[in-house]
Design an enzyme around this catalytic site. Structure first.
Site, PDB file in Angstrom:
ATOM      1  N   LEU A 162      72.059  28.970  41.116  1.00  0.00           N
ATOM      2  CA  LEU A 162      71.008  29.881  40.654  1.00  0.00           C
ATOM      3  C   LEU A 162      69.769  29.070  40.266  1.00  0.00           C
ATOM      4  CD1 LEU A 162      73.203  32.256  38.459  1.00  0.00           C
ATOM      5  CD2 LEU A 162      72.375  32.670  40.776  1.00  0.00           C
ATOM      6  N   GLY A 182      72.047  25.415  36.138  1.00  0.00           N
ATOM      7  CA  GLY A 182      71.727  24.019  35.848  1.00  0.00           C
ATOM      8  C   GLY A 182      71.597  23.777  34.358  1.00  0.00           C
ATOM      9  N   ASP A 186      64.184  21.035  29.831  1.00  0.00           N
ATOM     10  CA  ASP A 186      62.783  20.872  30.239  1.00  0.00           C
ATOM     11  C   ASP A 186      62.653  20.993  31.759  1.00  0.00           C
ATOM     12  OD1 ASP A 186      60.166  20.257  30.621  1.00  0.00           O
ATOM     13  OD2 ASP A 186      60.157  18.476  29.350  1.00  0.00           O
ATOM     14  N   ARG A 189      59.420  19.328  33.452  1.00  0.00           N
ATOM     15  CA  ARG A 189      59.467  17.878  33.680  1.00  0.00           C
ATOM     16  C   ARG A 189      60.339  17.530  34.885  1.00  0.00           C
ATOM     17  NH1 ARG A 189      62.834  14.059  31.593  1.00  0.00           N
ATOM     18  NH2 ARG A 189      63.721  15.488  30.078  1.00  0.00           N
ATOM     19  N   LEU A 208      67.553  35.088  40.222  1.00  0.00           N
ATOM     20  CA  LEU A 208      67.698  36.402  39.598  1.00  0.00           C
ATOM     21  C   LEU A 208      66.478  37.264  39.919  1.00  0.00           C
ATOM     22  CD1 LEU A 208      69.009  35.382  36.053  1.00  0.00           C
ATOM     23  CD2 LEU A 208      70.348  36.059  38.047  1.00  0.00           C
ATOM     24  N   ILE A 219      60.949  30.712  34.332  1.00  0.00           N
ATOM     25  CA  ILE A 219      61.889  29.736  33.791  1.00  0.00           C
ATOM     26  C   ILE A 219      62.580  30.325  32.563  1.00  0.00           C
ATOM     27  CG2 ILE A 219      62.116  27.491  32.682  1.00  0.00           C
ATOM     28  CD1 ILE A 219      59.799  26.527  34.402  1.00  0.00           C
ATOM     29  N   LEU A 220      63.900  30.302  32.595  1.00  0.00           N
ATOM     30  CA  LEU A 220      64.701  30.847  31.497  1.00  0.00           C
ATOM     31  C   LEU A 220      65.605  29.765  30.926  1.00  0.00           C
ATOM     32  CD1 LEU A 220      65.856  34.164  33.216  1.00  0.00           C
ATOM     33  CD2 LEU A 220      63.931  33.881  31.656  1.00  0.00           C
TER      34      LEU A 220
END
Length: 252
Positions: A162, A182, A186, A189, A208, A219-220
């Site tokens: 995902l 994952g 950060d 980066r 998602l 980004i979650l």
């Protein structure tokens, strides 16, 4: 008479001390009575909560809503597999690792409370991260903590990474697939790191369906991704799963 004469011989300061001591005695006596009454009331409440079932087994109604650990572990084993990939530990700071540990703790907590838990698995577990998890007795949670990478544990064709960097959107959760989150904090980066890893390993990638719901970045955090999947698994549609997980200030 003698007692009165004795009290009269006391100085005003001594009389005040004596009066204060008597007052303290009365106060503690009153507190003791109050505690006794509270204990009595609690015992009565416990008795009123006790019921007997058809097999003459005694249960406490107050505790019945709590899911037994054995039941949770059994339900989790039968759930859709969700992996948290810790293979990026060497590229993370201690602050980031601590933040990730707290996020995984949240994943477990939400999973335990849900009616239909997911099968939460942690892979590529390092010794230093194991020490962080041990702060919360993670070995007793019932989730799988594995030092091996996911690629050694599951068939490659069953794995789905995902990542928000792919173009393929997930439609439905599939019992036959194993979904990977994952273990990163950060993302800015380490851009594309999960996507590139999946491509190199020949693993499917999906994201998602949240792009239309967020104001800025897609980004979650790890626990947010897990909660969205958990809510979807428990019957909410994707839109509600996102709306009920992401803070309102980040939603359109």
């Amino acid at each position: 008479m003698d007692q009165q004469q004795g009290e009269n011989k006391l100085s005003k300061k001594q009389q005040k001390k004596l009066a204060k001591k008597e007052k303290q005695k009365e106060y503690f006596k009153e507190k003791k009575i109050q505690k006794k009454q509270i204990r009595k009331q609690q015992k009565q409440e416990q008795k009123s909560n006790i019921v007997v079932d058809d097999d003459n087994k005694i249960h406490n109604q107050e505790r019945q809503h709590k899911k037994p650990r054995e039941q949770y572990q059994e339900e989790m084993k039968n759930g859709i597999k969700i992996i948290i990939d810790l293979q990026f530990m060497s590229q993370m700071t201690i602050h980031e690792k601590t933040s990730l540990y707290k996020q995984i703790e949240l994943c477990h907590s939400n999973n335990f409370k849900s009616k239909k838990p997911l099968n939460l698995i942690v892979t590529s577990l390092t010794e230093d991260f194991k020490q962080l998890l041990n702060k919360s007795n993670a070995s007793n949670w019932g989730i799988e903590l594995n030092e091996k990478p996911y690629i050694d544990l599951f068939k490659k064709e069953d794995l789905v990474y995902l990542t928000g960097d792919t173009e393929d959107v997930i439609d439905e959760l599939n019992q036959e697939e194993v979904y990977i989150i994952g273990g990163l904090v950060d993302h800015n980066r380490l851009k594309l790191i999960t996507y590139n890893k999946a491509i190199e390993q020949g693993i499917k990638t999906k994201k998602l369906p949240i792009n239309l719901n967020l104001k800025t970045s897609s980004i979650l955090t790890v626990n947010q991704v897990f909660e969205i999947l958990l809510r979807r698994n428990n019957g909410e549609d994707w839109n509600d799963s996102v709306q009920n997980t992401i803070p309102k200030r980040k939603l359109l």
